[in-house]
Design a protein around this motif. Sequence first.
Motif, PDB file in Angstrom:
ATOM      1  N   TYR A 129     -58.667   5.005 -30.768  1.00  0.00           N
ATOM      2  CA  TYR A 129     -59.622   5.686 -31.645  1.00  0.00           C
ATOM      3  C   TYR A 129     -58.939   6.559 -32.692  1.00  0.00           C
ATOM      4  O   TYR A 129     -59.611   7.258 -33.444  1.00  0.00           O
ATOM      5  CB  TYR A 129     -60.570   6.557 -30.815  1.00  0.00           C
ATOM      6  N   ARG A 130     -57.598   6.513 -32.733  1.00  0.00           N
ATOM      7  CA  ARG A 130     -56.871   7.436 -33.611  1.00  0.00           C
ATOM      8  C   ARG A 130     -57.256   7.289 -35.085  1.00  0.00           C
ATOM      9  O   ARG A 130     -57.394   8.281 -35.801  1.00  0.00           O
ATOM     10  CB  ARG A 130     -55.365   7.213 -33.441  1.00  0.00           C
ATOM     11  N   ALA A 131     -57.421   6.050 -35.545  1.00  0.00           N
ATOM     12  CA  ALA A 131     -57.778   5.821 -36.949  1.00  0.00           C
ATOM     13  C   ALA A 131     -59.135   6.422 -37.275  1.00  0.00           C
ATOM     14  O   ALA A 131     -59.357   6.933 -38.377  1.00  0.00           O
ATOM     15  CB  ALA A 131     -57.777   4.326 -37.262  1.00  0.00           C
ATOM     16  N   ILE A 132     -60.055   6.378 -36.302  1.00  0.00           N
ATOM     17  CA  ILE A 132     -61.386   6.935 -36.522  1.00  0.00           C
ATOM     18  C   ILE A 132     -61.338   8.457 -36.551  1.00  0.00           C
ATOM     19  O   ILE A 132     -61.846   9.096 -37.466  1.00  0.00           O
ATOM     20  CB  ILE A 132     -62.365   6.466 -35.416  1.00  0.00           C
ATOM     21  N   THR A 133     -60.714   9.025 -35.540  1.00  0.00           N
ATOM     22  CA  THR A 133     -60.736  10.486 -35.403  1.00  0.00           C
ATOM     23  C   THR A 133     -59.912  11.178 -36.476  1.00  0.00           C
ATOM     24  O   THR A 133     -60.265  12.270 -36.929  1.00  0.00           O
ATOM     25  CB  THR A 133     -60.229  10.913 -34.020  1.00  0.00           C
ATOM     26  N   SER A 134     -58.800  10.559 -36.907  1.00  0.00           N
ATOM     27  CA  SER A 134     -57.959  11.203 -37.918  1.00  0.00           C
ATOM     28  C   SER A 134     -58.672  11.326 -39.250  1.00  0.00           C
ATOM     29  O   SER A 134     -58.330  12.176 -40.080  1.00  0.00           O
ATOM     30  CB  SER A 134     -56.640  10.434 -38.094  1.00  0.00           C
ATOM     31  N   ALA A 135     -59.703  10.488 -39.457  1.00  0.00           N
ATOM     32  CA  ALA A 135     -60.484  10.578 -40.691  1.00  0.00           C
ATOM     33  C   ALA A 135     -61.242  11.901 -40.770  1.00  0.00           C
ATOM     34  O   ALA A 135     -61.605  12.356 -41.859  1.00  0.00           O
ATOM     35  CB  ALA A 135     -61.461   9.411 -40.774  1.00  0.00           C
ATOM     36  N   TYR A 136     -61.478  12.527 -39.622  1.00  0.00           N
ATOM     37  CA  TYR A 136     -62.209  13.795 -39.591  1.00  0.00           C
ATOM     38  C   TYR A 136     -61.294  14.999 -39.826  1.00  0.00           C
ATOM     39  O   TYR A 136     -61.761  16.127 -39.908  1.00  0.00           O
ATOM     40  CB  TYR A 136     -62.923  13.952 -38.249  1.00  0.00           C
ATOM     41  N   TYR A 137     -59.986  14.768 -39.934  1.00  0.00           N
ATOM     42  CA  TYR A 137     -59.058  15.870 -40.166  1.00  0.00           C
ATOM     43  C   TYR A 137     -59.263  16.498 -41.546  1.00  0.00           C
ATOM     44  O   TYR A 137     -59.048  17.699 -41.724  1.00  0.00           O
ATOM     45  CB  TYR A 137     -57.613  15.386 -40.069  1.00  0.00           C
ATOM     46  N   LYS A 138     -59.634  15.681 -42.517  1.00  0.00           N
ATOM     47  CA  LYS A 138     -59.757  16.157 -43.891  1.00  0.00           C
ATOM     48  C   LYS A 138     -60.769  17.295 -43.988  1.00  0.00           C
ATOM     49  O   LYS A 138     -61.888  17.197 -43.509  1.00  0.00           O
ATOM     50  CB  LYS A 138     -60.183  15.013 -44.814  1.00  0.00           C
ATOM     51  N   GLY A 139     -60.351  18.366 -44.608  1.00  0.00           N
ATOM     52  CA  GLY A 139     -61.238  19.500 -44.829  1.00  0.00           C
ATOM     53  C   GLY A 139     -61.295  20.480 -43.673  1.00  0.00           C
ATOM     54  O   GLY A 139     -61.949  21.519 -43.772  1.00  0.00           O
TER      55      GLY A 139
ATOM     56  N   LYS B 118     -50.854  18.408 -39.357  1.00  0.00           N
ATOM     57  CA  LYS B 118     -50.245  19.042 -40.525  1.00  0.00           C
ATOM     58  C   LYS B 118     -50.126  18.084 -41.707  1.00  0.00           C
ATOM     59  O   LYS B 118     -50.201  18.506 -42.863  1.00  0.00           O
ATOM     60  CB  LYS B 118     -48.865  19.592 -40.164  1.00  0.00           C
ATOM     61  N   MET B 119     -49.964  16.804 -41.419  1.00  0.00           N
ATOM     62  CA  MET B 119     -49.849  15.810 -42.488  1.00  0.00           C
ATOM     63  C   MET B 119     -51.159  15.632 -43.246  1.00  0.00           C
ATOM     64  O   MET B 119     -51.160  15.315 -44.433  1.00  0.00           O
ATOM     65  CB  MET B 119     -49.416  14.459 -41.908  1.00  0.00           C
ATOM     66  N   LYS B 120     -52.276  15.862 -42.559  1.00  0.00           N
ATOM     67  CA  LYS B 120     -53.574  15.533 -43.143  1.00  0.00           C
ATOM     68  C   LYS B 120     -54.392  16.753 -43.566  1.00  0.00           C
ATOM     69  O   LYS B 120     -55.437  16.600 -44.194  1.00  0.00           O
ATOM     70  CB  LYS B 120     -54.397  14.700 -42.156  1.00  0.00           C
TER      71      LYS B 120
END
Length: 227
Positions: free
Chosen positions: A73-83, A110-112
């Motif tokens: 699920y990493r690709a899905i959850t990392s999308a929520y890092y923004k903001g 930290k990257m996102k």
Amino acid sequence: MYDNKEDYDMIFKILIIGDSGVGKSNLLLRYVKNEFMSDMRSTVGVEFGSKLLTIDGLKVKAQIWDTAGQERYRAITSAYYKGAKGVLIVYDITRRESFTNLEKWLSDFKMKCDDDAAIVIIGNKSDLESKREVDKEEAALKAQSNRLAFFETSAKENENVNIAFLNLVQQVVKNVKATMDEKFTKDNTTNDKKMNGKKINTNERITLEDTDEEKMFSKEKKCCGSK
């Protein structure tokens, strides 16, 4: 806490990340509803909760996103890092692997996210002392080396959960206010040059178009979702 669901001065997103099974969902449940589920299932994608607090005289709404820890699920959850303006990175004190993986989660966040995003390290399940695999002192040193706050918590026993979230929210409010103050000073300096010494009305509200800070402080709150 407030009768009007729109009655707040600031709104922001914070995340809970970490390996699957470390207790992220129960931390959210304990903080938002003061409940605990012993048979909590692993999160699929993301779950959401919110909390209203008063920090430094401001009514603050924290939108808290609990993310899945499984690799698939990493690709899905990392999308929520923004903001996101803050994050709790959680490990399980009875699973050393989850502590080892902190570095991966920290680097990924930290990257996102923005450089000034607040970060707190959480060692969860402190009630399982007999099964401990990660010394508290070791985790504290790791957090200190990264200049991060650290707490051991127990969602089950409601130990340090509120104080950990409160520390994160306080950091976020402090960072956002500092960003706004810096922009206010910068804008006034620019306006001084443009006005060539003429008096500027400092009582006028500064508008930041299409920025997270404007959405947070907007009195109209047109962009904000419901609780």
